[in-house]
Design a protein around this motif. Structure first.
Motif, PDB file in Angstrom:
ATOM      1  N   HIS A   1      92.621  45.055  68.650  1.00  0.00           N
ATOM      2  CA  HIS A   1      92.324  45.331  70.066  1.00  0.00           C
ATOM      3  C   HIS A   1      93.481  46.250  70.589  1.00  0.00           C
ATOM      4  O   HIS A   1      93.647  46.426  71.809  1.00  0.00           O
TER       5      HIS A   1
ATOM      6  N   SER B   1      92.883  49.218  72.898  1.00  0.00           N
ATOM      7  CA  SER B   1      91.940  49.118  73.942  1.00  0.00           C
ATOM      8  C   SER B   1      92.538  48.219  74.868  1.00  0.00           C
ATOM      9  O   SER B   1      92.415  48.360  76.159  1.00  0.00           O
TER      10      SER B   1
ATOM     11  N   ALA C   1      88.047  38.937  73.664  1.00  0.00           N
ATOM     12  CA  ALA C   1      88.384  39.184  72.454  1.00  0.00           C
ATOM     13  C   ALA C   1      88.735  37.834  71.659  1.00  0.00           C
ATOM     14  O   ALA C   1      88.157  37.404  70.261  1.00  0.00           O
TER      15      ALA C   1
END
Ligand code: ADP
Ligand code: ASP
Ligand code: MG
Length: 410
Positions: free
Chosen positions: A324, A327, A282
């Motif tokens: 994020h 997740s 990420a």
């Protein structure tokens, strides 16, 4: 005919008087009969001023526009230096990075040189003209202006030296050479006569701003001898070249440091095989550079992960992680700023156990807390509070007796 590449940094071209001084050196070199390519930085603090102007407008200015903006600094210097040389009766010609055929990848603000088309400059050298090239900049395959990262003119100079087959590249700056550590921080720092590519590379990557790390990388790959010396005095500089066996005895050759370090910790991450890779994927997708990494597995289920980043990308990093959050499934995100990384570097370290222990012992005696550690064959880095940095540097400089001459073996 031999070719010399000379690079002058910001302080060395800060005003017209300094440009005249740089011209003295260039003319002297030209008069030896060599072809000369000169690479220059922006004048004085120009790049810093441009950065602050952009920051007044936006906390996260477009990287493409930053490159268009910052590349203007070097363009001013090349034209003025060229004029100075012409006034003194020499034929000079200036080139921006793109005019010089310097092609880069498309990573704005820290582009890497991919190739140099020498066909634009070569005829000018043949005509006997002094070629002045803007450092720090290039162009992508599709015509976008890029810059190479702060301090990147060193990389331009060495890349040009490589492309034109020069054996040596001279870096003129505001210190008389490479010191055991930044002489602005440690008064006792000592100038090194020579240092190996590997040690210099490590020092440069770990923050020794005297040379851009990629310049050392290019020099090592092409076997170009680098000389760092003062543009204000005749004093001999430091030569960076292949390792000299005799000097391997020295365990620690220098100290490097970085300020503005921020530590980010993700607590309560699921202990899955791909947890760590997902966090760093990420961040990588946003070109966020992560430095020291420590993972702690708490039990079968939970793990925590800490890593350091530059303070400039702190906001952006937190944004990415929060985006994020679901997740990645961490329970808490904490971060701490005002840290510094201090590193000891030396190729003799690989065969000398106990060096790290000496470092930690010395720091603990001064009550300087070690927050994170990272090691490689030839370096040990630790994260500490930024306000203890100077003290830590002075302590380690003493402990490893860096002020003493080379012949001392530790
Ligand atoms: P230039 O504008 O010429 O490229 P820089 O400011 O980029 O100059 O690099 C020179 C500076 O690097 C010195 O003024 C010094 O403060 C700093 N520096 C950091 N580490 C070292 C070191 N180990 N030896 C010498 N200078 C260092
Ligand atoms: N002008 C740029 C900077 O200040 C590049 C350089 O000086 O090498 O970072
Ligand atoms: Mg520099």
């Amino acid at each position: 005919m031999a070719l010399t590449v000379m690079k002058f940094g910001g302080t060395s071209v800060a005003n017209v008087e300094r440009l005249q001084k740089a011209a003295d050196r260039i003319i002297k070199e030209k008069e030896t009969g060599n072809q000369v390519i000169v690479v220059v930085s922006a004048m004085g603090k120009t790049t810093d001023s441009l950065v602050s102007m952009a920051r007044e407008i936006s906390s996260r200015p477009s990287k493409r526009e930053m490159d268009v903006l910052l590349s203007t600094g070097e363009q001013v210097t090349i034209a003025l230096l060229s004029m100075v040389l012409m006034e003194r009766g020499y034929s000079a010609v200036s080139f921006t990075g793109w005019q010089a055929g310097i092609k880069t990848d498309a990573v704005h603000e820290s582009a890497r040189i991919s190739s140099i088309d020498t066909s634009f400059i070569r005829p000018k050298l043949k005509e006997g003209r002094i070629v002045i090239v803007a450092g720090f900049q290039g162009v992508t395959e599709d015509g976008q202006i890029t810059t190479l990262g702060r301090g990147g003119s060193d990389a331009s100079a060495v890349a040009l030296a490589g492309a034109f087959g020069a054996r040596r590249c001279e870096i003129y700056t505001d210190v008389t050479g490479v010191f055991t550590t930044d002489p602005r921080y440690v008064a006792k720092a000592r100038k090194l006569k020579e240092i190996s590519y590997d040690e210099m590379l490590e020092l440069a990557y770990l923050g020794a701003g005297v040379l851009h790390p990629r310049s050392v990388e290019y020099a090592k790959n092409s076997g170009i001898e680098l000389v760092v010396r003062s543009s204000f005095s005749e004093e001999e500089g430091t030569v960076i070249k292949e390792e000299v066996a005799m000097e391997k005895a020295r365990t620690v050759r220098g100290l490097a440091f970085e300020k503005n370090v921020t530590k980010v910790t993700l607590l309560g991450l699921p202990n899955h095989v791909n947890t760590v890779s997902r966090v760093f994927d990420a961040l990588a997708a946003k070109h966020i550079n992560v430095d020291v990494i420590v993972q702690n597995v708490l039990d079968e289920e939970r793990t925590s992960l800490s890593f350091t980043i530059d303070r400039d990308v702190w906001d952006e990093t937190l944004d990415v992680l929060r985006t994020h959050e679901k997740s990645l499934a961490f329970s808490q995100l904490v971060s701490e700023s005002e840290l510094a990384k201090i590193s000891i570097v030396g190729s003799g370290m690989a065969s000398n156990p106990g060096v790290a222990a000496r470092m930690f012992h010395a720091l603990s005696e001064k009550d300087i807390k070690v927050k994170m550690i990272s090691t490689s064959e030839i370096k040990v880095s630790t994260i500490i509070d930024e306000k203890r940095l100077t003290e830590a540097l002075e302590t380690l400089h003493d402990v490893f007796r860096l002020a003493e001459e080379e012949s001392v073996s530790l």
